[in-house]
Motif scaffolding. Structure first.
Motif, PDB file in Angstrom:
ATOM      1  N   GLY A  91      28.908  75.547  51.174  1.00  0.00           N
ATOM      2  CA  GLY A  91      30.282  75.907  50.825  1.00  0.00           C
ATOM      3  C   GLY A  91      30.746  77.226  51.420  1.00  0.00           C
ATOM      4  O   GLY A  91      31.926  77.558  51.324  1.00  0.00           O
ATOM      5  N   GLU A  92      29.818  77.978  52.049  1.00  0.00           N
ATOM      6  CA  GLU A  92      30.205  79.323  52.478  1.00  0.00           C
ATOM      7  C   GLU A  92      29.971  79.622  53.945  1.00  0.00           C
ATOM      8  O   GLU A  92      30.469  80.620  54.466  1.00  0.00           O
ATOM      9  CB  GLU A  92      29.434  80.357  51.646  1.00  0.00           C
ATOM     10  CG  GLU A  92      29.935  80.400  50.225  1.00  0.00           C
ATOM     11  CD  GLU A  92      29.145  81.331  49.345  1.00  0.00           C
ATOM     12  OE1 GLU A  92      28.212  81.999  49.845  1.00  0.00           O
ATOM     13  OE2 GLU A  92      29.451  81.373  48.138  1.00  0.00           O
ATOM     14  N   CYS A  93      29.232  78.788  54.636  1.00  0.00           N
ATOM     15  CA  CYS A  93      28.924  79.101  56.037  1.00  0.00           C
ATOM     16  C   CYS A  93      30.139  78.839  56.918  1.00  0.00           C
ATOM     17  O   CYS A  93      31.158  78.313  56.462  1.00  0.00           O
ATOM     18  CB  CYS A  93      27.728  78.270  56.520  1.00  0.00           C
ATOM     19  SG  CYS A  93      28.107  76.514  56.704  1.00  0.00           S
ATOM     20  N   CYS A  96      31.092  75.063  56.716  1.00  0.00           N
ATOM     21  CA  CYS A  96      31.643  74.658  55.417  1.00  0.00           C
ATOM     22  C   CYS A  96      33.045  75.223  55.228  1.00  0.00           C
ATOM     23  O   CYS A  96      33.920  74.565  54.674  1.00  0.00           O
ATOM     24  CB  CYS A  96      30.738  75.119  54.275  1.00  0.00           C
ATOM     25  SG  CYS A  96      29.244  74.124  54.105  1.00  0.00           S
ATOM     26  N   HIS A 105      25.482  74.959  57.844  1.00  0.00           N
ATOM     27  CA  HIS A 105      24.500  75.697  58.646  1.00  0.00           C
ATOM     28  C   HIS A 105      23.399  76.312  57.793  1.00  0.00           C
ATOM     29  O   HIS A 105      22.504  76.971  58.307  1.00  0.00           O
ATOM     30  CB  HIS A 105      25.225  76.782  59.440  1.00  0.00           C
ATOM     31  CG  HIS A 105      24.591  77.083  60.756  1.00  0.00           C
ATOM     32  ND1 HIS A 105      24.318  76.114  61.689  1.00  0.00           N
ATOM     33  CD2 HIS A 105      24.160  78.256  61.300  1.00  0.00           C
ATOM     34  CE1 HIS A 105      23.747  76.674  62.744  1.00  0.00           C
ATOM     35  NE2 HIS A 105      23.628  77.967  62.535  1.00  0.00           N
ATOM     36  N   GLU A 106      23.495  76.148  56.482  1.00  0.00           N
ATOM     37  CA  GLU A 106      22.552  76.828  55.584  1.00  0.00           C
ATOM     38  C   GLU A 106      21.595  75.872  54.875  1.00  0.00           C
ATOM     39  O   GLU A 106      20.550  76.294  54.405  1.00  0.00           O
ATOM     40  CB  GLU A 106      23.336  77.579  54.488  1.00  0.00           C
ATOM     41  CG  GLU A 106      24.113  78.769  54.989  1.00  0.00           C
ATOM     42  CD  GLU A 106      23.205  79.865  55.519  1.00  0.00           C
ATOM     43  OE1 GLU A 106      22.089  80.042  54.995  1.00  0.00           O
ATOM     44  OE2 GLU A 106      23.615  80.541  56.479  1.00  0.00           O
TER      45      GLU A 106
HETATM   46 ZN   LIG Z   1      27.476  75.538  54.657  1.00  0.00          ZN
END
Ligand SMILES: [Zn+2]
Ligand SMILES: NC(=O)c1ccc[n+]([C@@H]2O[C@H](COP(=O)([O-])OP(=O)(O)OC[C@H]3O[C@@H](n4cnc5c(N)ncnc54)[C@H](O)[C@@H]3O)[C@@H](O)[C@H]2O)c1
Ligand SMILES: [Zn+2]
Length: 384
Positions: A91-93, A96, A105-106
């Motif tokens: 949710g944060e990369c 996302c 990517h995480e």
């Molecule tokens: Zn992500």
């Protein structure tokens, strides 16, 4: 708990496995009430996906009840009925943030290859999946989505993958009003792509497969034309003939690496594993699309190479679009389509099987027996 357990190609069974635990503050544990078997699971089952480890639990399409949450989970609470997208996404990369949840990517140590996926081998992060009584759901603030009160859980479970994937296949095709769209594969994904193609304004929708009962099903369910490639002299020639020799505006590959129809591709891709599965449907899509047309690929291929007619792509100026589906991005729109009755996902469910009978269920789905389109597995405590 009981869980599906992979023992090697064509061998799965149900065994006891340890109850999953919260390993990270953003984890949730979900008690599964329904899970599905997907065509993607068949690539694992057939031994076509590298690093599919014995002992792994498959299952990336599931719904259930939140049983436990880590201290940092705020978006869902214990007791919520949720559907869980097949993508494991942070949710944060950078990806996302662009709503490319399938490309997180995480969530996968091999992030440059693919984002994390539940129950999809260690090439996709090695997460145990939902063909079990319980499953650990990482990044629980991102994926799990509360099922609207009036929604049938059978519809909800198909929103975790099949519906968004068919829809994204049509979306990536860039369908213009009146376009002729050809879909290879009349499995659940191809069926949903056919249905979605109309929503994007297609003027003609043609599905190609070789399993008669599936062709019959898609004709009725998606109100489209459907043809058996075994009774066509050459599917590419057929499509050219029926489009004034121009080719289709859009071709969709909803088959992937298990494709039948070419002895050479089957030998090199599925038997000798010299390429990442058989690329027969992809060949046909590239050769049957018009010059300047779009080929949309949702069929899954392995991370290694495939023999594809790249020269034809260049000479015809074809645009190829492909991806793992970003389920979360599409959910609001698709929930609306289901609620409005424009999509009726649960009608594709043909088999409801206790989790204990998972081995037989895989066999039936893989061998296309008993008119099987889509199988739902139900853990016994969840029987409704
Ligand atoms: Zn992500
Ligand atoms: N990209 C994504 O995010 C995503 C998500 C879900 C599924 N998938 C993939 O989509 C594909 C379809 O999934 P499914 O659940 O419908 O699978 P499925 O196995 O039920 O259906 C595939 C269908 O293709 C047919 N087929 C075989 N060879 C063919 C050919 N040469 N031409 C036309 N049809 C042919 C089969 O008879 C079968 O009916 C799989 O590769 C799956 O891994 C991708
Ligand atoms: Zn799936």
């Amino acid at each position: 708990m009981l869980a599906m357990n992979y023992r090697g190609p064509y061998r799965v069974r149900v065994t006891q496995k340890p109850h999953p635990e919260i390993l990270h503050p953003q984890d949730a544990i979900v008690r599964v009430t329904r899970s599905c078997i997907c065509g993607s699971d068949l690539h694992l089952y057939h031994g076509l996906v590298p690093d599919t480890r014995v002992g792994m639990t498959f299952g990336h399409e599931f719904v259930g009840i939140i049983e436990e949450i880590g201290p940092d989970v705020t978006k869902v609470k214990v007791g919520d009925q949720v559907l869980v997208p097949f993508n494991v996404a942070c949710g944060e990369c950078v990806f996302c943030k662009q709503q490319l949840y399938g490309n997180c990517h995480e969530s996968n140590p091999q992030a440059t290859a693919v984002g994390g996926i539940f129950g999809y081998s260690h090439t996709a992060g090695g997460y145990d999946g939902g063909q079990a009584e319980y499953v650990r759901v990482p990044y629980a603030n991102v994926g799990p989505t509360v099922i609207p009160a009036e929604m049938d859980p059978d519809d909800a479970v198909l929103l975790t993958d099949v519906v968004p994937t068919g829809y994204q296949a049509a979306e990536m095709g860039g369908i213009q009003p009146g376009d002729t769209v050809v879909i290879f594969g009349a499995g659940p994904v191809g069926i949903m792509a056919a249905k979605s193609a109309w929503l994007f304004g297609a003027g003609r929708v043609i599905v190609i497969d070789h399993v008669e009962y599936r062709l019959e099903f898609v004709r009725n369910y998606a109100q489209c034309e459907a043809y058996n490639f075994e009774s066509l002299e050459d599917p590419v020639l057929f499509i050219k003939k029926t489009t004034d020799w121009l080719g289709a505006d859009v071709c969709i590959d909803a088959v992937g690496s298990d494709a039948a129809g070419s002895a050479m591709q089957t030998l090199t891709g599925r038997k000798l594993l010299l390429q990442a599965g058989s690329a027969t449907a992809l060949h046909w899509a590239i050769n049957a699309v018009k010059k300047g047309g779009i080929v949309s690929i949702v069929g899954v291929y392995g991370p290694t190479d495939n023999l594809v007619p790249i020269g034809n792509v260049v000479n015809k100026g074809i645009t190829i679009r492909a991806n793992q589906t970003s389920v979360k991005r599409l959910l609001p729109r698709l929930i609306e389509h289901v609620q409005a009755g424009r999509l009726n996902p649960k009608e594709i469910i043909t088999h409801r099987v206790p989790l204990e009978e998972v081995a037989e269920a895989y066999h039936i789905f893989s061998a296309k027996l008993d008119d099987c389109i889509k199988t739902v597995l139900i853990p016994s405590p969840a029987k409704l």
